[in-house]
Design a protein around this motif. Structure first.
Motif, PDB file in Angstrom:
ATOM      1  N   GLY A 215       3.100 -13.669 -11.907  1.00 20.77           N
ATOM      2  CA  GLY A 215       1.943 -13.220 -11.031  1.00 20.77           C
ATOM      3  C   GLY A 215       1.817 -13.980  -9.757  1.00 20.77           C
ATOM      4  O   GLY A 215       1.458 -13.270  -8.831  1.00 20.77           O
ATOM      5  N   CYS A 218       5.505 -12.390  -7.508  1.00 20.57           N
ATOM      6  CA  CYS A 218       5.943 -11.085  -7.409  1.00 20.57           C
ATOM      7  C   CYS A 218       5.605 -10.329  -6.075  1.00 20.57           C
ATOM      8  O   CYS A 218       6.240  -9.561  -5.598  1.00 20.57           O
ATOM      9  CB  CYS A 218       4.917 -10.149  -8.477  1.00 20.57           C
ATOM     10  SG  CYS A 218       3.413 -10.557  -8.442  1.00 20.57           S
ATOM     11  N   LYS A 219       4.600 -10.636  -5.415  1.00 21.03           N
ATOM     12  CA  LYS A 219       4.266  -9.888  -4.024  1.00 21.03           C
ATOM     13  C   LYS A 219       5.635 -10.070  -3.217  1.00 21.03           C
ATOM     14  O   LYS A 219       5.795  -9.206  -2.470  1.00 21.03           O
ATOM     15  CB  LYS A 219       2.758 -10.554  -3.491  1.00 21.03           C
ATOM     16  CG  LYS A 219       1.533 -10.160  -4.211  1.00 21.03           C
ATOM     17  CD  LYS A 219       1.411  -8.814  -3.157  1.00 21.03           C
ATOM     18  CE  LYS A 219       0.227  -8.096  -3.699  1.00 21.03           C
ATOM     19  NZ  LYS A 219       0.506  -6.571  -3.360  1.00 21.03           N
ATOM     20  N   GLU A 220       5.866 -11.391  -2.921  1.00 25.64           N
ATOM     21  CA  GLU A 220       6.843 -11.408  -2.057  1.00 25.64           C
ATOM     22  C   GLU A 220       8.231 -10.791  -2.345  1.00 25.64           C
ATOM     23  O   GLU A 220       8.895 -10.290  -1.557  1.00 25.64           O
ATOM     24  CB  GLU A 220       7.073 -13.171  -1.853  1.00 25.64           C
ATOM     25  CG  GLU A 220       7.419 -13.287  -0.380  1.00 25.64           C
ATOM     26  CD  GLU A 220       7.881 -14.937  -0.375  1.00 25.64           C
ATOM     27  OE1 GLU A 220       8.694 -15.278   0.674  1.00 25.64           O
ATOM     28  OE2 GLU A 220       7.460 -15.853  -1.169  1.00 25.64           O
ATOM     29  N   ALA A 222       8.424  -8.138  -4.229  1.00 27.47           N
ATOM     30  CA  ALA A 222       8.138  -6.795  -3.939  1.00 27.47           C
ATOM     31  C   ALA A 222       8.233  -6.287  -2.529  1.00 27.47           C
ATOM     32  O   ALA A 222       8.311  -5.162  -2.442  1.00 27.47           O
ATOM     33  CB  ALA A 222       6.856  -6.411  -4.704  1.00 27.47           C
ATOM     34  N   ASP A 243      -1.068  -8.435 -12.780  1.00 26.34           N
ATOM     35  CA  ASP A 243      -0.941  -8.588 -11.587  1.00 26.34           C
ATOM     36  C   ASP A 243       0.509  -8.438 -11.124  1.00 26.34           C
ATOM     37  O   ASP A 243       0.597  -7.805  -9.872  1.00 26.34           O
ATOM     38  CB  ASP A 243      -1.123 -10.451 -11.463  1.00 26.34           C
ATOM     39  CG  ASP A 243      -2.427 -10.740 -11.815  1.00 26.34           C
ATOM     40  OD1 ASP A 243      -3.267 -10.071 -11.539  1.00 26.34           O
ATOM     41  OD2 ASP A 243      -2.697 -11.826 -12.258  1.00 26.34           O
ATOM     42  N   ILE A 244       1.458  -8.465 -11.852  1.00 26.70           N
ATOM     43  CA  ILE A 244       2.858  -7.810 -11.538  1.00 26.70           C
ATOM     44  C   ILE A 244       3.048  -6.340 -11.137  1.00 26.70           C
ATOM     45  O   ILE A 244       3.467  -6.011 -10.185  1.00 26.70           O
ATOM     46  CB  ILE A 244       3.871  -8.387 -12.477  1.00 26.70           C
ATOM     47  CG1 ILE A 244       3.862  -9.857 -12.570  1.00 26.70           C
ATOM     48  CG2 ILE A 244       5.278  -7.802 -12.169  1.00 26.70           C
ATOM     49  CD1 ILE A 244       4.698 -10.494 -13.733  1.00 26.70           C
ATOM     50  N   LYS A 246       0.442  -4.689 -10.192  1.00 28.15           N
ATOM     51  CA  LYS A 246      -0.491  -4.318  -8.994  1.00 28.15           C
ATOM     52  C   LYS A 246       0.478  -4.768  -7.829  1.00 28.15           C
ATOM     53  O   LYS A 246      -0.088  -4.275  -6.770  1.00 28.15           O
ATOM     54  CB  LYS A 246      -1.731  -5.215  -9.086  1.00 28.15           C
ATOM     55  CG  LYS A 246      -2.797  -4.668 -10.123  1.00 28.15           C
ATOM     56  CD  LYS A 246      -3.879  -5.629 -10.085  1.00 28.15           C
ATOM     57  CE  LYS A 246      -5.082  -5.093 -11.004  1.00 28.15           C
ATOM     58  NZ  LYS A 246      -5.970  -6.317 -11.114  1.00 28.15           N
ATOM     59  N   SER A 247       1.462  -5.461  -7.639  1.00 31.62           N
ATOM     60  CA  SER A 247       2.085  -5.807  -6.700  1.00 31.62           C
ATOM     61  C   SER A 247       3.009  -4.735  -6.183  1.00 31.62           C
ATOM     62  O   SER A 247       3.660  -4.257  -5.026  1.00 31.62           O
ATOM     63  CB  SER A 247       3.256  -6.873  -7.023  1.00 31.62           C
ATOM     64  OG  SER A 247       4.301  -6.466  -7.985  1.00 31.62           O
TER      65      SER A 247
END
Ligand code: G3H
Length: 249
Positions: A215, A218-220, A222, A243-244, A246-247
């Motif tokens: 979690g 993952c954003k970076e 993605a 959360d993953i 949602k990325s």
């Protein structure tokens, strides 16, 4: 061309009946972006597939973690692609490094499995990835290209293939590839597909990353242009999997 974000959860050889129900229950309650934005596929052990399929929300799908290389028959302990089709399972993970390493699945064998599963209408998450030794010796691209070639040699239609780049050294180790490391390999893989298969296939095929995704990181990952989603192991058993997903946005 826009590629729909893909998040797979590989539960590996984990879970009891009760635990599986709990995981499905937090997935079913989760508020996530719509199916138009993200495709979510979870992969329980074979024995839980019917249970998961029956309980799972309709916008998420179930995948098997493997299937046999050809038509079923006298192959003790194996599960055939025909059986998955019969159960209404749409997806299968093939060529995971744990099978390549522990069960000696070769590039050719994985290529044959992918081709057979696709021929029955299954969608395939095809896994590739280098070991630490291969990375340190500078042969990462050579290794993943050879793994991809073994698939490309036997597959003419890539519509139902998602390629999962999973560096072996990052799997289950907590040592995630940096966004730049992952992006580099995804970029090279797309270039390889463009040169050796077709430019349109290269632009359409989803290349997802796997290896200690969680979690927090993952954003970076993605946000990288050639990372089209994730194949998640450990964190897919926990609520942070949401959360993953949602990325994607
Ligand atoms: O299939 C999933 C990968 O093996 C990643 O596993 O997220 O536990 O590192 P992990």
């Amino acid at each position: 061309m826009a590629r729909k974000f893909f998040v797979g959860g590989n539960w590996k050889c984990n879970g009891t009946n009760e635990e599986v129900k709990k995981i499905v229950s937090f997935l079913n309650e989760a508020e996530v972006p719509s199916e138009d934005v993200v495709e979510v596929v979870v992969s329980p052990p074979f024995v839980f597939l019917p249970l998961v399929k029956s309980l799972l929300r309709p916008d998420f799908h179930a995948a098997a973690q493997n299937c046999w290389v050809k038509k079923g028959g006298a192959f003790t302990g194996e599960i055939s692609a025909e059986m998955l089709v019969n159960l209404g399972i749409q997806w299968v993970i093939l060529g995971h490094s744990e099978r390549r390493q522990l069960l000696n699945e070769s590039n050719d064998f994985v290529g044959d499995k992918v081709a057979y599963a696709l021929s029955l209408g299954l969608k395939v998450i095809a896994c590739i990835g280098e070991t630490l030794e291969q990375r340190e010796s500078g042969s990462t691209i050579e290794v993943v290209a050879a793994q991809t070639k073994a698939i490309a040699d036997k597959v003419s239609n890539w519509d139902n293939v998602v390629l999962a780049y999973e560096p072996v050294w990052a799997i289950g180790t907590g040592k995630v590839a940096t966004p730049a490391q992952a992006q580099d390999v995804h970029y090279e893989l797309r270039k390889w597909i463009e040169s050796n298969v077709d430019a349109e296939v290269a632009s359409k095929t989803r290349i997802i990353y796997g290896g200690s995704v969680n979690g927090a990181n993952c954003k970076e990952l993605a946000a990288q242009p050639d990372i089209d989603g994730f194949l998640v192991g450990g964190a897919s058993l926990k609520p942070e999997f949401v959360d993953i997903i949602k990325s994607a946005t």
